[in-house]
Design a protein around this motif. Structure first.
Motif, PDB file in Angstrom:
ATOM      1  N   ALA A  94       0.975   4.187  -2.763  1.00  0.00           N
ATOM      2  CA  ALA A  94       0.617   5.412  -2.488  1.00  0.00           C
ATOM      3  C   ALA A  94       1.833   6.533  -3.322  1.00  0.00           C
TER       4      ALA A  94
ATOM      5  N   ASN B 236       0.902   6.971  -6.692  1.00  0.00           N
ATOM      6  CA  ASN B 236      -0.208   7.712  -7.165  1.00  0.00           C
ATOM      7  C   ASN B 236       0.498   9.119  -6.836  1.00  0.00           C
TER       8      ASN B 236
ATOM      9  N   LYS C 193       1.059  -1.083   0.092  1.00  0.00           N
ATOM     10  CA  LYS C 193      -0.101   0.035   0.104  1.00  0.00           C
ATOM     11  C   LYS C 193       0.709   1.324  -0.092  1.00  0.00           C
TER      12      LYS C 193
END
Length: 407
Positions: A161, A164, A157
């Motif tokens: 991130a 992104n 995760k």
């Protein structure tokens, strides 16, 4: 005998004198009949005709663009190049390039953002692979004893991130590169230019000004009373604009006319002028959608125009010259040629005419003038005038011979 004469002679003389006087009175010449000239006023009159009257509400305003914008920059840099269209008085279309800023640093930022994204994506792929290995390693362990950290879920995760974040940084860098090219926000006319080649501009600095040429807008002030005559449904209200009539007529120039679209009002009464402002639009005022040969009546921004706004018609109304009405009264002449005062109901008045709503009947005669020292009940002679031939008011009198006896 002498006594009789002395006693009755005075009586006889008196009787003779009375008889002589009576004879003279009876035989006197009769006085001749004298002709007396009496002045009878002559009034010009018009015959009342009821009809449905249409009229306009006049207003004045200045032509302005519906859309206008300040051209500003969202990035800083040196102006490398200006387009020929970026000049005062030039027409441009939407997305036309106006200026170029130095974009070397922004391209470097873009390359760096691309590299950061590629690195983040690689780390994410590695973490996904580690998660697969960890899952295989713990396949013999009970599910309740498997931890998220052991399966490397938080690590994956975190790398997602980072990807992104790198994508957002890349998008920002790409936008900054795009912003080094200054373009027109809409079809318009350049009215101001504040930069030249070599100028350094900062974020938010004004580069110029542009007027939108798709729609011209005119604010027309009218009084609340005049506004009450206007149909507020835009579909029922026509507006015609014209340039300054008196100036053009004096110089022998032809008037120009434009059909405008009634939009409505600003919704308030101006607290300072106490006027209602109407809004009208003219589509394509510079006729840019036509070829140069077809452009005839170009409406320039800043033109002072006269507007004729079609008002609601008045049914069964009577149109009279304004000078024929005083204090809501007119001079009426009946069938016997006798004048009388008649109170009327005025629907509205303009500089030349009064529009009568009630108080007069079809076919009645109304005087064009107000005689000096007029007394109601005066006998007059009338001269019927066609409403189309009404000119300046005239009052005349002519002598009329009337037989009258007198000394």
């Amino acid at each position: 005998m002498s006594v009789f004469i002395r006693r009755y002679l005075p009586v006889v003389i008196l009787l003779l004198f009375v008889g002589l006087s009576a004879g003279l009175l009876l035989n006197r010449p009769q006085p001749q009949q004298k002709i007396v000239e009496t002045m009878v006023p002559v009034l010009e009159v018009v015959q009342v005709k009821k009809q449905q009257l249409a009229f306009n509400v006049n207003a004045y305003g200045m032509v302005k663009p519906k859309h206008q914008a300040e051209l500003v920059t969202q990035v800083s840099g040196i102006v490398n190049r200006l387009a020929p269209a970026f000049a005062v008085g030039q027409f441009v279309q939407k997305d036309d390039v106006l200026a170029y800023l130095d974009d070397d640093d922004y391209h470097a930022d873009l390359a760096q953002a691309q590299a950061t994204l590629a690195q983040a994506k690689a780390l994410l792929e590695q973490e996904i692979a580690r998660g697969i290995v960890a899952k295989k390693t713990l396949r013999h362990v009970a599910t309740t004893k498997q931890s998220a950290l052991g399966l490397r879920i938080p690590q994956r995760k975190q790398q997602q991130a980072n990807v992104n974040f790198a994508k957002a940084a890349l998008a920002r860098a790409q936008r900054n590169v795009d912003r080094t090219i200054i373009t027109a926000p809409f079809d318009g006319l350049i009215t101001e230019k504040h930069i030249n080649v070599g100028s350094h501009v900062n974020i938010g600095e004004q580069l110029g000004h542009i007027y939108g040429t798709d729609i011209a807008r005119v604010r027309l002030p009218v009084t609340p009373r005049s506004f009450s005559f206007i149909d507020q449904n835009p579909l029922n209200t026509t507006v015609v604009l014209s340039n300054e009539s008196h100036a053009n007529e004096r110089h022998g120039q032809a008037l120009q006319h434009w059909t405008a679209r009634f939009i409505g009002t600003e919704g308030i009464i101006d607290p300072q002028t106490r006027m209602v402002y109407l809004i009208v639009d003219v589509i394509d005022p510079y006729q840019l959608r036509l070829s140069e040969q077809q452009r005839t009546d170009v409406l320039n921004f800043g033109t002072f125009v006269t507007a004729k706004i079609a008002a609601k018609p008045i049914a069964n109304a009577i149109k009279l010259q304004r000078h024929m009405v005083r204090d809501n009264h007119v001079v009426l002449v009946d069938a016997n040629g006798v004048t009388q005062m008649r109170k009327v109901v005025i629907a509205r008045m303009d500089l030349e005419h009064a529009y009568i709503r009630a108080g007069l009947d079809e076919g009645e005669l109304v005087s064009l003038t107000w005689p000096d020292n007029h007394l109601e009940g005066t006998v007059v002679t009338t001269v019927l005038t066609s409403p189309k031939l009404i000119g300046p008011p005239v009052l005349t009198v002519i002598p009329s011979k009337v037989a009258d006896s007198g000394e």
